[in-house]
Design an enzyme around this catalytic site. Sequence first.
Site, PDB file in Angstrom:
ATOM      1  N   SER A 191       0.841  -1.202   0.000  1.00 45.67           N
ATOM      2  CA  SER A 191       0.000   0.000   0.000  1.00 45.67           C
ATOM      3  C   SER A 191       0.869   1.243   0.000  1.00 45.67           C
ATOM      4  CB  SER A 191      -0.887   0.008   1.250  1.00 45.67           C
ATOM      5  OG  SER A 191      -1.516   1.258   1.442  1.00 45.67           O
ATOM      6  N   TYR A 204      -2.131  -1.103  10.416  1.00 50.30           N
ATOM      7  CA  TYR A 204      -2.280  -1.500   9.007  1.00 50.30           C
ATOM      8  C   TYR A 204      -1.051  -1.079   8.206  1.00 50.30           C
ATOM      9  CZ  TYR A 204      -4.009  -1.222   4.166  1.00 50.30           C
ATOM     10  OH  TYR A 204      -4.152  -1.334   2.800  1.00 50.30           O
TER      11      TYR A 204
END
Length: 302
Positions: A191, A204
């Site tokens: 990401s 995360y």
Amino acid sequence: MYPIYKSIGTKEKCKTVKIQFPPQEQNCQPGIEHIMMPRPISNNPEYMGSGKLKNKVAIITGGDSGIGRAVAYAFAKEGANIVISYLNEDKDAMETKACVESLGVGCILVPGDLTDENMSTTVVNKALECFGKIDILVNNHAVQFVQNSIMDITYEQMDLTFKTNIYSYIFMIKAVLPYLKKGSSIINTTSITAYQGEPLLIDYSATKGAIVALTRSLSQSLMKDGIRVNGVAPGPIWTPLIPASFSAEQIQTFGSGTSEVPMNRAGQPFEMAPSYVFLASDDSRYMSGQVLHPNGGVVVGS
């Protein structure tokens, strides 16, 4: 109807932001696609395959929806048979399977929780039973939970996030590796948060950074075997994970407004798929340990 624009702030400090999505929330992770408004765009009708993955077999985790679904469609157009691993989103998964099969290739669904290491073995065994081989692994599933402070991240949340986002990637790699041959490809979804950070998604983001390190280290480990390992680091993409994570208010300006995306919009899943096709095919035969960045124009460090 969307996008629309509205002004926010005071008269002295007012700015116009792009409202892309109607407010909505989901109370389950990793989210359900068929109830989203608008639905994410996973199938690009202008994308025409050219046989780059003909007769290949690809396992795609989280392939029922979002980016995984878009990758499944693009791989299928390139001639690959598809194995979709997903948690429990049966309606989304059946919809994806039907579309993949309409493209003239095979597709099987394997539901289950990949935080259990035995589930990875189940997925691999089902793939071998149905198709006899495995050429490509796409690790793509994830969860994320918004917290305003690291002090609000409980042990239970952190444990689930790490087990889902990084432990299970390693479980899948270990299960599939004995069956991969020279020329095979492993693709890990990381990401933009691994590079920029995200104050509301600390745990995360930490797992996504771990995926980058995993990709680089594993690529060196498997170089001698002729197995390439690369990654994709999407920016803000309209997937079920978004309404399952953020508030209805935050959803409206997702990918625009206060976020630093030069293109000033969220991406669609189909816009991610070509990166995965490239890394899965022989077009990227000279690449390993690398990460592609389809993120709306954000310049990040490598």
